[in-house]
Write a protein that holds these residues in place. Sequence first.
Motif, PDB file in Angstrom:
ATOM      1  N   LEU A   1      39.174 -31.942 -48.919  1.00 22.76           N
ATOM      2  CA  LEU A   1      40.345 -31.578 -48.121  1.00 22.76           C
ATOM      3  C   LEU A   1      39.884 -30.813 -46.889  1.00 22.76           C
ATOM      4  N   PHE A   2      40.155 -31.357 -45.709  1.00 26.88           N
ATOM      5  CA  PHE A   2      39.851 -30.672 -44.458  1.00 26.88           C
ATOM      6  C   PHE A   2      41.096 -29.908 -44.011  1.00 26.88           C
ATOM      7  N   ILE A   3      40.904 -28.656 -43.640  1.00 26.29           N
ATOM      8  CA  ILE A   3      42.002 -27.838 -43.124  1.00 26.29           C
ATOM      9  C   ILE A   3      41.667 -27.459 -41.688  1.00 26.29           C
ATOM     10  N   SER A   4      42.656 -27.516 -40.808  1.00 25.82           N
ATOM     11  CA  SER A   4      42.372 -27.262 -39.397  1.00 25.82           C
ATOM     12  C   SER A   4      43.573 -26.626 -38.713  1.00 25.82           C
ATOM     13  N   ASN A   5      43.284 -25.871 -37.657  1.00 29.03           N
ATOM     14  CA  ASN A   5      44.367 -25.462 -36.757  1.00 29.03           C
ATOM     15  C   ASN A   5      44.835 -26.707 -36.005  1.00 29.03           C
ATOM     16  N   HIS A   6      45.964 -26.614 -35.342  1.00 32.29           N
ATOM     17  CA  HIS A   6      46.628 -27.805 -34.806  1.00 32.29           C
ATOM     18  C   HIS A   6      47.054 -27.533 -33.366  1.00 32.29           C
ATOM     19  N   GLN A   7      46.701 -28.427 -32.432  1.00 35.23           N
ATOM     20  CA  GLN A   7      47.056 -28.201 -31.035  1.00 35.23           C
ATOM     21  C   GLN A   7      47.877 -29.322 -30.412  1.00 35.23           C
ATOM     22  N   THR A   8      47.722 -30.550 -30.887  1.00 30.93           N
ATOM     23  CA  THR A   8      48.547 -31.663 -30.416  1.00 30.93           C
ATOM     24  C   THR A   8      48.916 -32.533 -31.615  1.00 30.93           C
ATOM     25  N   TYR A   9      49.929 -33.378 -31.451  1.00 27.54           N
ATOM     26  CA  TYR A   9      50.357 -34.221 -32.565  1.00 27.54           C
ATOM     27  C   TYR A   9      49.285 -35.219 -32.988  1.00 27.54           C
ATOM     28  N   PHE A  10      48.674 -35.915 -32.013  1.00 30.45           N
ATOM     29  CA  PHE A  10      47.809 -37.041 -32.357  1.00 30.45           C
ATOM     30  C   PHE A  10      46.351 -36.878 -31.938  1.00 30.45           C
ATOM     31  N   ALA A  11      46.069 -36.186 -30.829  1.00 30.24           N
ATOM     32  CA  ALA A  11      44.694 -36.110 -30.324  1.00 30.24           C
ATOM     33  C   ALA A  11      43.764 -35.397 -31.301  1.00 30.24           C
ATOM     34  N   ASP A  12      44.293 -34.430 -32.042  1.00 32.90           N
ATOM     35  CA  ASP A  12      43.466 -33.674 -32.979  1.00 32.90           C
ATOM     36  C   ASP A  12      42.892 -34.594 -34.058  1.00 32.90           C
ATOM     37  N   VAL A  13      43.781 -35.352 -34.700  1.00 30.60           N
ATOM     38  CA  VAL A  13      43.326 -36.189 -35.813  1.00 30.60           C
ATOM     39  C   VAL A  13      42.495 -37.369 -35.313  1.00 30.60           C
ATOM     40  N   VAL A  14      42.795 -37.898 -34.120  1.00 34.00           N
ATOM     41  CA  VAL A  14      41.972 -38.978 -33.568  1.00 34.00           C
ATOM     42  C   VAL A  14      40.545 -38.485 -33.342  1.00 34.00           C
ATOM     43  N   SER A  15      40.407 -37.253 -32.863  1.00 35.72           N
ATOM     44  CA  SER A  15      39.069 -36.691 -32.658  1.00 35.72           C
ATOM     45  C   SER A  15      38.311 -36.596 -33.980  1.00 35.72           C
TER      46      SER A  15
ATOM     47  N   PHE B   1      45.450 -32.274 -23.212  1.00 39.60           N
ATOM     48  CA  PHE B   1      46.478 -33.277 -23.444  1.00 39.60           C
ATOM     49  C   PHE B   1      47.871 -32.664 -23.445  1.00 39.60           C
ATOM     50  N   ASP B   2      48.867 -33.539 -23.348  1.00 36.64           N
ATOM     51  CA  ASP B   2      50.229 -33.068 -23.533  1.00 36.64           C
ATOM     52  C   ASP B   2      50.442 -32.747 -25.007  1.00 36.64           C
ATOM     53  N   ARG B   3      51.626 -32.249 -25.345  1.00 37.14           N
ATOM     54  CA  ARG B   3      51.863 -31.772 -26.708  1.00 37.14           C
ATOM     55  C   ARG B   3      51.679 -32.877 -27.751  1.00 37.14           C
ATOM     56  N   LYS B   4      52.064 -34.111 -27.408  1.00 39.57           N
ATOM     57  CA  LYS B   4      51.896 -35.212 -28.353  1.00 39.57           C
ATOM     58  C   LYS B   4      50.435 -35.655 -28.462  1.00 39.57           C
ATOM     59  N   GLY B   5      49.632 -35.314 -27.457  1.00 43.29           N
ATOM     60  CA  GLY B   5      48.236 -35.722 -27.491  1.00 43.29           C
ATOM     61  C   GLY B   5      48.031 -37.155 -27.059  1.00 43.29           C
ATOM     62  N   LEU B   6      48.986 -37.719 -26.350  1.00 46.68           N
ATOM     63  CA  LEU B   6      48.896 -39.099 -25.886  1.00 46.68           C
ATOM     64  C   LEU B   6      48.510 -39.185 -24.417  1.00 46.68           C
ATOM     65  N   ARG B   7      48.953 -38.237 -23.625  1.00 51.85           N
ATOM     66  CA  ARG B   7      48.709 -38.266 -22.180  1.00 51.85           C
ATOM     67  C   ARG B   7      47.671 -37.221 -21.803  1.00 51.85           C
ATOM     68  N   ILE B   8      46.695 -37.620 -20.966  1.00 55.60           N
ATOM     69  CA  ILE B   8      45.698 -36.669 -20.480  1.00 55.60           C
ATOM     70  C   ILE B   8      46.352 -35.774 -19.432  1.00 55.60           C
ATOM     71  N   LYS B   9      46.375 -34.494 -19.715  1.00 52.88           N
ATOM     72  CA  LYS B   9      47.030 -33.530 -18.831  1.00 52.88           C
ATOM     73  C   LYS B   9      46.058 -32.977 -17.788  1.00 52.88           C
ATOM     74  N   LYS B  10      44.822 -32.784 -18.212  1.00 54.62           N
ATOM     75  CA  LYS B  10      43.825 -32.216 -17.318  1.00 54.62           C
ATOM     76  C   LYS B  10      42.444 -32.724 -17.703  1.00 54.62           C
ATOM     77  N   LYS B  11      41.633 -33.059 -16.702  1.00 50.77           N
ATOM     78  CA  LYS B  11      40.282 -33.553 -16.949  1.00 50.77           C
ATOM     79  C   LYS B  11      39.258 -32.428 -16.785  1.00 50.77           C
ATOM     80  N   GLY B  12      38.054 -32.671 -17.280  1.00 46.46           N
ATOM     81  CA  GLY B  12      36.975 -31.709 -17.119  1.00 46.46           C
ATOM     82  C   GLY B  12      37.061 -30.519 -18.044  1.00 46.46           C
ATOM     83  N   ILE B  13      37.789 -30.664 -19.160  1.00 43.38           N
ATOM     84  CA  ILE B  13      37.923 -29.557 -20.111  1.00 43.38           C
ATOM     85  C   ILE B  13      36.820 -29.634 -21.159  1.00 43.38           C
ATOM     86  N   LEU B  14      36.222 -28.502 -21.478  1.00 44.84           N
ATOM     87  CA  LEU B  14      35.237 -28.446 -22.553  1.00 44.84           C
ATOM     88  C   LEU B  14      35.972 -28.207 -23.865  1.00 44.84           C
ATOM     89  N   GLN B  15      36.134 -29.261 -24.654  1.00 46.90           N
ATOM     90  CA  GLN B  15      36.771 -29.138 -25.957  1.00 46.90           C
ATOM     91  C   GLN B  15      35.736 -28.668 -26.976  1.00 46.90           C
TER      92      GLN B  15
END
Length: 267
Positions: free
Chosen positions: A54-68, A196-210
Amino acid sequence: MGLLKRNPFGHILFLKKWLIRIAGSFTHKRYRGFNQMHIEGSEIIRALPETNVLFISNHQTYFADVVSMFHVFNASLKGRENNIKNVGYLWNPKMNMYYVAAKETMQSGLLPKILAYAGAITVERTWRAEGKDVKREVNPNDTENIKIALEDGWVVTFPQGTTRSFKPVRKGTAHIILQHKPIVVPIVIDGFRRSFDRKGLRIKKKGILQSFVIKPPLEIDYENDSVDSIVEKIEYAIEQHPSFLKVIPADELEEQARLDKDRMWKY
């Protein structure tokens, strides 16, 4: 693999594999291209058993987190050392990987429904529905589905149940841990809310160090730890305990910004 072979939830594995391949190819540059992702702990992924994790994680967007997570887990299993270079690691992806998601989110449009096929375990939130606070009983089918997924493979859950930072961890996660005794692996992510936006579908800003940090499994006494003590362990592990809410000195912020800039294009 037979063309019509299915997983325990009836999903055709051949279709799921191609869905992961295609979605992975389209999203790869979101983490290595438009932005860069700093990863730690890929060796921990390779050391895990095939099931009951079981992986537990903090959450920042709806979809981008799990896709990563699909990217990082599969890259790690294919021998990548803390990087997601060469998306070929998704040609034969891990098929028994699931993630817990709100049913209303995964039924909110065609794209979420497609993404759900990749491994969503949809649950009815007991505290929130259609943007309003509610209070209802846990659906026993939801907990049974999580049990089935753990018996089949790996499960990702976001125990706060929201993308808002420092919200309380839901006790349901602790109950699942005590009942099924999985290996519990914490993950801490950052930078996705800025990327990303809240849903994690649209790139909101580029050049971010995730950042994507995989921590060693939690030490849990399944026989003696209480629900409240496990909740507290989760809060600390995913860095969402109230004690992490502190005022950071300006010089520390400046130094962090400098380090981020130095690391920006090195991965």
